[in-house]
Design a protein around this motif. Sequence first.
Motif, PDB file in Angstrom:
ATOM      1  N   ASP A  67       0.827  -1.222   0.003  1.00 49.32           N
ATOM      2  CA  ASP A  67      -0.025  -0.072   0.237  1.00 49.32           C
ATOM      3  C   ASP A  67       0.871   1.204   0.012  1.00 49.32           C
ATOM      4  N   LEU A  68       1.871   1.382   0.630  1.00 56.25           N
ATOM      5  CA  LEU A  68       2.939   2.584   1.050  1.00 56.25           C
ATOM      6  C   LEU A  68       3.457   2.732  -0.391  1.00 56.25           C
ATOM      7  N   ILE A  69       4.116   1.659  -1.098  1.00 56.09           N
ATOM      8  CA  ILE A  69       4.931   1.680  -2.148  1.00 56.09           C
ATOM      9  C   ILE A  69       3.931   2.188  -3.410  1.00 56.09           C
ATOM     10  N   TYR A  70       2.799   1.537  -3.280  1.00 56.91           N
ATOM     11  CA  TYR A  70       2.008   1.883  -4.364  1.00 56.91           C
ATOM     12  C   TYR A  70       1.505   3.500  -4.299  1.00 56.91           C
ATOM     13  N   LYS A  71       1.254   3.904  -3.324  1.00 56.02           N
ATOM     14  CA  LYS A  71       0.794   5.277  -3.064  1.00 56.02           C
ATOM     15  C   LYS A  71       2.091   6.013  -3.458  1.00 56.02           C
ATOM     16  N   LEU A  72       3.234   5.859  -2.821  1.00 55.23           N
ATOM     17  CA  LEU A  72       4.404   6.449  -3.321  1.00 55.23           C
ATOM     18  C   LEU A  72       4.652   6.830  -4.681  1.00 55.23           C
ATOM     19  N   HIS A  73       4.645   5.737  -5.488  1.00 58.19           N
ATOM     20  CA  HIS A  73       4.979   5.383  -6.701  1.00 58.19           C
ATOM     21  C   HIS A  73       3.689   5.864  -7.731  1.00 58.19           C
ATOM     22  N   PHE A  74       2.819   5.338  -7.655  1.00 60.93           N
ATOM     23  CA  PHE A  74       1.598   5.745  -8.565  1.00 60.93           C
ATOM     24  C   PHE A  74       0.797   7.014  -8.326  1.00 60.93           C
ATOM     25  N   VAL A  75       0.320   7.416  -6.871  1.00 64.48           N
ATOM     26  CA  VAL A  75      -0.088   8.481  -6.584  1.00 64.48           C
ATOM     27  C   VAL A  75       0.803   9.722  -6.293  1.00 64.48           C
ATOM     28  N   GLU A  76       1.690   9.610  -5.568  1.00 63.48           N
ATOM     29  CA  GLU A  76       2.753  10.496  -5.430  1.00 63.48           C
ATOM     30  C   GLU A  76       3.669  10.986  -6.581  1.00 63.48           C
ATOM     31  N   GLU A  77       3.527   9.794  -7.486  1.00 56.51           N
ATOM     32  CA  GLU A  77       4.531   9.921  -8.659  1.00 56.51           C
ATOM     33  C   GLU A  77       6.121   9.825  -8.237  1.00 56.51           C
ATOM     34  N   MET A  78       6.469   9.235  -7.169  1.00 55.90           N
ATOM     35  CA  MET A  78       7.942   9.056  -6.781  1.00 55.90           C
ATOM     36  C   MET A  78       8.647   8.168  -7.701  1.00 55.90           C
ATOM     37  N   SER A  79       9.886   8.376  -8.062  1.00 54.63           N
ATOM     38  CA  SER A  79      10.304   7.397  -8.808  1.00 54.63           C
ATOM     39  C   SER A  79      10.883   6.271  -7.750  1.00 54.63           C
ATOM     40  N   VAL A  80      11.183   5.257  -8.386  1.00 52.10           N
ATOM     41  CA  VAL A  80      11.816   4.100  -7.478  1.00 52.10           C
ATOM     42  C   VAL A  80      13.099   4.520  -6.845  1.00 52.10           C
ATOM     43  N   LYS A  81      13.907   5.327  -7.495  1.00 53.69           N
ATOM     44  CA  LYS A  81      15.110   5.655  -7.073  1.00 53.69           C
ATOM     45  C   LYS A  81      14.811   6.694  -5.767  1.00 53.69           C
ATOM     46  N   ASP A  82      13.704   7.704  -5.890  1.00 48.82           N
ATOM     47  CA  ASP A  82      13.298   8.524  -4.863  1.00 48.82           C
ATOM     48  C   ASP A  82      12.906   7.878  -3.638  1.00 48.82           C
ATOM     49  N   ILE A  83      12.134   6.809  -4.055  1.00 50.49           N
ATOM     50  CA  ILE A  83      11.382   5.792  -2.918  1.00 50.49           C
ATOM     51  C   ILE A  83      12.743   5.296  -2.016  1.00 50.49           C
ATOM     52  N   TYR A  84      13.673   4.891  -2.553  1.00 49.12           N
ATOM     53  CA  TYR A  84      14.947   4.326  -2.085  1.00 49.12           C
ATOM     54  C   TYR A  84      15.431   5.165  -1.276  1.00 49.12           C
ATOM     55  N   LYS A  85      15.766   6.436  -1.763  1.00 47.62           N
ATOM     56  CA  LYS A  85      16.280   7.499  -1.105  1.00 47.62           C
ATOM     57  C   LYS A  85      15.653   7.947   0.102  1.00 47.62           C
ATOM     58  N   LYS A  86      14.422   8.058   0.284  1.00 45.58           N
ATOM     59  CA  LYS A  86      13.586   8.426   1.267  1.00 45.58           C
ATOM     60  C   LYS A  86      12.999   7.502   2.244  1.00 45.58           C
ATOM     61  N   TYR A  87      12.940   6.361   1.631  1.00 41.59           N
ATOM     62  CA  TYR A  87      12.426   5.332   2.567  1.00 41.59           C
ATOM     63  C   TYR A  87      13.001   3.949   2.679  1.00 41.59           C
ATOM     64  N   LYS A  88      14.227   4.063   2.014  1.00 43.47           N
ATOM     65  CA  LYS A  88      15.285   2.900   2.174  1.00 43.47           C
ATOM     66  C   LYS A  88      14.648   1.481   1.443  1.00 43.47           C
ATOM     67  N   PHE A  89      13.601   1.529   0.717  1.00 47.61           N
ATOM     68  CA  PHE A  89      13.142   0.400  -0.113  1.00 47.61           C
ATOM     69  C   PHE A  89      14.094   0.152  -1.254  1.00 47.61           C
ATOM     70  N   SER A  90      14.894  -0.761  -1.683  1.00 50.38           N
ATOM     71  CA  SER A  90      15.621  -0.887  -2.549  1.00 50.38           C
ATOM     72  C   SER A  90      14.732  -1.040  -3.661  1.00 50.38           C
ATOM     73  N   PRO A  91      15.397  -0.556  -4.967  1.00 48.24           N
ATOM     74  CA  PRO A  91      14.828  -0.779  -6.304  1.00 48.24           C
ATOM     75  C   PRO A  91      14.408  -2.059  -6.591  1.00 48.24           C
ATOM     76  N   PRO A 105       6.694  -0.744 -12.480  1.00 43.01           N
ATOM     77  CA  PRO A 105       7.053   0.640 -12.159  1.00 43.01           C
ATOM     78  C   PRO A 105       7.100   1.311 -13.340  1.00 43.01           C
ATOM     79  N   ILE A 106       6.742   2.443 -13.338  1.00 41.46           N
ATOM     80  CA  ILE A 106       6.781   3.670 -14.241  1.00 41.46           C
ATOM     81  C   ILE A 106       7.991   4.386 -14.397  1.00 41.46           C
ATOM     82  N   ASN A 107       8.642   4.272 -15.630  1.00 44.00           N
ATOM     83  CA  ASN A 107       9.963   4.844 -15.630  1.00 44.00           C
ATOM     84  C   ASN A 107       9.681   6.471 -15.296  1.00 44.00           C
ATOM     85  N   ARG A 108      10.197   6.836 -14.282  1.00 46.59           N
ATOM     86  CA  ARG A 108      10.083   8.541 -14.006  1.00 46.59           C
ATOM     87  C   ARG A 108      11.591   9.186 -14.286  1.00 46.59           C
TER      88      ARG A 108
END
Length: 121
Positions: A67-91, A105-108
């Motif tokens: 749920d968190l990853i979906y929200k970050l990537h698809f709703v808040e439009e964060m890139s996979v790399k940005d999710i890693y930087k902020k939340y430490k979930f590896s790509p 994932p969407i290539n952002r």
Amino acid sequence: MNKVDMIPQDLAQKIIHMYEVDMLTLQQIEDRTGIKWWTINSLLEKNNIKKISLSERAKIKREKDFDLIYKLHFVEEMSVKDIYKKYKFSPPYVRQVLKDKGLKPINRGKFLSQKNVDKSK
């Protein structure tokens, strides 16, 4: 009295919570509590706690994180790399969480590929 019986009830409940809810391994619980993993294992057995394999544990954790990853990537439009930087979930982890649900994932990326640059001329 054995070592398991010497563990205070409130700590025993906390250990069970770390194992079942927080999805920590026996070693991670040992690192946090200072209680040897084999004593933790005995505590879980004494309380009839079902053992969770590493692959099952990983799948449960990915399910919890979806749920968190979906929200970050698809709703808040964060890139996979940005999710890693902020939340430490590896790509690779983010991609696997999405793949488990049939998503990609969407290539952002910030740069256009050379192919797209040539088309814009």
